[in-house]
Design a protein around this motif. Sequence first.
Motif, mmCIF file in Angstrom:
data_model
loop_
_atom_site.group_PDB
_atom_site.id
_atom_site.type_symbol
_atom_site.label_atom_id
_atom_site.label_comp_id
_atom_site.label_asym_id
_atom_site.label_seq_id
_atom_site.Cartn_x
_atom_site.Cartn_y
_atom_site.Cartn_z
ATOM 1 N N GLY A 1 0.783 -1.234 0.000
ATOM 2 C CA GLY A 1 0.000 0.000 0.000
ATOM 3 C C GLY A 1 0.809 1.276 0.000
ATOM 4 O O GLY A 1 0.355 2.296 0.542
ATOM 5 N N THR B 1 1.211 3.919 -1.843
ATOM 6 C CA THR B 1 0.539 4.514 -3.000
ATOM 7 C C THR B 1 1.401 5.554 -3.713
ATOM 8 O O THR B 1 1.394 5.634 -4.949
ATOM 9 C CB THR B 1 -0.794 5.139 -2.562
ATOM 10 N N GLN C 1 2.410 5.337 -7.571
ATOM 11 C CA GLN C 1 2.109 6.433 -8.501
ATOM 12 C C GLN C 1 3.352 6.851 -9.282
ATOM 13 O O GLN C 1 3.291 7.090 -10.498
ATOM 14 C CB GLN C 1 1.535 7.623 -7.728
ATOM 15 N N HIS D 1 -5.539 -2.689 0.348
ATOM 16 C CA HIS D 1 -5.218 -1.263 0.264
ATOM 17 C C HIS D 1 -6.109 -0.581 -0.776
ATOM 18 O O HIS D 1 -5.806 -0.535 -1.968
ATOM 19 C CB HIS D 1 -3.742 -1.084 -0.087
ATOM 20 N N ASP E 1 -6.883 2.625 -1.360
ATOM 21 C CA ASP E 1 -6.336 3.789 -2.069
ATOM 22 C C ASP E 1 -5.447 3.360 -3.226
ATOM 23 O O ASP E 1 -5.493 3.937 -4.320
ATOM 24 C CB ASP E 1 -5.550 4.682 -1.108
ATOM 25 N N THR E 2 -4.621 2.357 -2.987
ATOM 26 C CA THR E 2 -3.748 1.849 -4.047
ATOM 27 C C THR E 2 -4.564 1.219 -5.156
ATOM 28 O O THR E 2 -4.265 1.391 -6.348
ATOM 29 C CB THR E 2 -2.754 0.822 -3.480
ATOM 30 N N LYS F 1 -7.643 1.979 -6.049
ATOM 31 C CA LYS F 1 -8.288 3.049 -6.821
ATOM 32 C C LYS F 1 -7.299 3.708 -7.783
ATOM 33 O O LYS F 1 -7.654 4.037 -8.923
ATOM 34 C CB LYS F 1 -8.884 4.084 -5.876
ATOM 35 N N LEU F 2 -6.062 3.896 -7.339
ATOM 36 C CA LEU F 2 -5.039 4.489 -8.208
ATOM 37 C C LEU F 2 -4.775 3.572 -9.401
ATOM 38 O O LEU F 2 -4.720 4.036 -10.555
ATOM 39 C CB LEU F 2 -3.757 4.722 -7.421
ATOM 40 N N THR G 1 -15.813 -1.359 -5.297
ATOM 41 C CA THR G 1 -14.976 -0.571 -6.206
ATOM 42 C C THR G 1 -14.621 -1.359 -7.463
ATOM 43 O O THR G 1 -14.654 -0.824 -8.578
ATOM 44 C CB THR G 1 -13.681 -0.133 -5.475
#
Length: 438
Positions: free
Chosen positions: A313, A315, A319, A347, A349-350, A352-353, A394
């Motif tokens: 995770g 992120t 990125q 994770h 957030d990861t 979604k990225l 998601t």
Amino acid sequence: MPNPQDVLPLPPRPSLERYRKLAKELLKASKSSDETAISEWTNRWIEAIAKHTHGKRPAIEKTRDANRTERFAREQLSESCTLSSAQFVIARSHGFENWPKFVKHLNALAKQSSSLSRFEAAADAIITGKFAALRRLLREDPQLIHMRSTREHQATLLHYVAANGVENYRQKTPKNIVQITNLLLEAGAEIDATANVYGGGATTLGLAATSIHPELAGVQVGLLQTLLDHGASIEQLDSPRNRPQAVLSCLANGRLRAAAFLAERGAVLTLESAAGIGRLDLVRNYFEDGGVLKPSATQKQLESGFLYACGYGHTEVVQFLLTKCIDLATHGGDGQTGLHCAVIGGHLDTIKLLLQHNPPLDFENIYGGTVLGQTLWSAAHGGDPERYTAIIRTLIAAGARVPPRHAAINKQVDDLLKKHGSHTEPTWYWSEDEKPRF
């Protein structure tokens, strides 16, 4: 047996004559026309071991022991249906290389005053936190500190503080393990002695850093610091692997905190390991101003580091690496892409990225699991219901295909999947006592 850890415990007072009889019974079972004879022999043996060894063993552990032992017995006796083969099965099942070494161990163990008996008692004292008993044993027989186990792994007493590599039933970490470690080191334990596990060359520091037991006991960092204070080497460059591996070994075994701790104390870092512990500042240093990899890094390290960053995770690191032409279908040979890894780690957030970059949702790992399939497995095997419900929602919104039927996971996840046309089969749930731990 497959490795030195998957061995069966000995009863408190093992009888050589009983084991000889046991071998004859196995040979008889292997020659029987009854296909269940070996299975019944195995189950009786495992139950007897569970009855006479201290501590209640969970049913799932006994089942694994029985299945593994039966499979091993069938393999050996199908090649050579002899008494010596049956004896070999028993010796290997207890962690010894052959029957003569097993017999020698039992004969020495029968003498309570023997060094071997004291070594075994000392190993038990270490894993149960009996400081006074261990101190007494070391005073009575100072040479114990230099002895090695007669089992295949040939561990010293110091190795037992790592709760890793030695026999599984002795992989335990008492709260006072740091105090016990100090006692062993003050008695003259060789700090960088190696054990014959995981390919050889395993030190106590390396084993402790990759072990889950001291981490769960909340003493891993203190244990590692104690070993370092006494001169333990972080890297073993003369080991069979002959490359910096301390941090990577921690990452590969899920020990992120230990990995970061060793990195702070001078462990060698590569692009791969720097990405794995989330050090974006160091990751950037492996690239030229134009974004090309420097000679000190490789494409393989880049890809592996990306997978570790996703799995843990990190992120910001993910990125950054996404700007370096990473193939989102890349994996480490197991079919687990970066998105699979992020799902396993939970994770969001990861995840979604990564979804912003159109990763392959239907790419299957070696177990046949798509990203959503892996998510369902992770949710069913210890995953937090709320976290995995959000992840599933998601992924579905991103276009992941929902299977028409799935094994029951938990009510929260199952209700969500039901809204998307999936039904549970069977319709039962793990209780807290029954839920597997992975």
